[in-house]
Write a protein that holds these residues in place. Structure first.
Motif, PDB file in Angstrom:
ATOM      1  N   THR A  40      42.546  81.476   4.835  1.00 59.29           N
ATOM      2  CA  THR A  40      42.097  80.155   5.254  1.00 59.29           C
ATOM      3  C   THR A  40      40.614  80.167   5.586  1.00 59.29           C
ATOM      4  OG1 THR A  40      44.295  79.680   6.131  1.00 59.29           O
ATOM      5  CG2 THR A  40      42.501  78.295   6.910  1.00 59.29           C
ATOM      6  N   SER A  41      40.169  81.206   6.309  1.00 58.01           N
ATOM      7  CA  SER A  41      38.747  81.263   6.677  1.00 58.01           C
ATOM      8  C   SER A  41      37.864  81.448   5.443  1.00 58.01           C
ATOM      9  CB  SER A  41      38.497  82.373   7.700  1.00 58.01           C
ATOM     10  OG  SER A  41      38.833  83.628   7.166  1.00 58.01           O
ATOM     11  N   LYS A  45      35.020  78.823   4.235  1.00 60.54           N
ATOM     12  CA  LYS A  45      33.661  79.316   3.988  1.00 60.54           C
ATOM     13  C   LYS A  45      33.203  78.946   2.585  1.00 60.54           C
ATOM     14  CE  LYS A  45      32.787  83.747   3.240  1.00 60.54           C
ATOM     15  NZ  LYS A  45      32.535  85.190   3.432  1.00 60.54           N
TER      16      LYS A  45
END
Length: 141
Positions: A40-41, A45
């Motif tokens: 998810t990160s 990003k």
């Protein structure tokens, strides 16, 4: 200020569009033989960096409104700012294949320069045609 806001929103749209198109192309290349997963990160990003790149190319296009600067210099300023922002974001995102050596990095840079130039050229042709149409309408009146 209104123009900057409009260009910024256009940059967000371009960034999202390119993020989606490139994601689809990668998914088609991978096909059913592989997976296209990210955390998810990482997804956030990648998406945010794509938006920043979109803004980095659209906002500097305001330079074309300055008629005191030659078209070539306008182009260099616009593309120089856009591509610098792209390279910083691409490095942060891991899109530049630094682990594969200098040749891969140079090919990556050359590829994105060509893509950027192609997009710029298409916009150039579009606006040139628009100007011709406006001039023709003015002559007809």
């Amino acid at each position: 200020m209104k123009k900057i806001i409009k260009l910024t929103l256009g940059g967000v749209a371009w960034g999202c569009t390119m993020f989606t198109i490139i994601g689809i192309i990668i998914a088609l290349i991978i096909g059913n033989s592989g997976s296209f997963m990210m955390s998810t990160s990482d997804y956030i990003k990648q998406a945010l960096l794509s938006i920043i790149i979109g803004i980095g190319f659209t906002v500097p296009s305001i330079i074309y409104e300055n008629e005191n600067i030659s078209k070539f210099l306008q182009f260099i300023i616009h593309m120089g700012i856009g591509f610098t922002i792209y390279m910083i974001c691409a490095y942060i995102a891991g899109w530049v294949p630094t682990s594969l050596g200098a040749g891969a990095v140079i090919l990556s840079i050359a590829f994105w320069i060509l893509i950027s130039l192609a997009i710029w050229f298409l916009f150039y042709m579009y606006y040139k045609k628009e100007a011709e149409n406006i001039n023709k309408k003015l002559k007809d009146n």
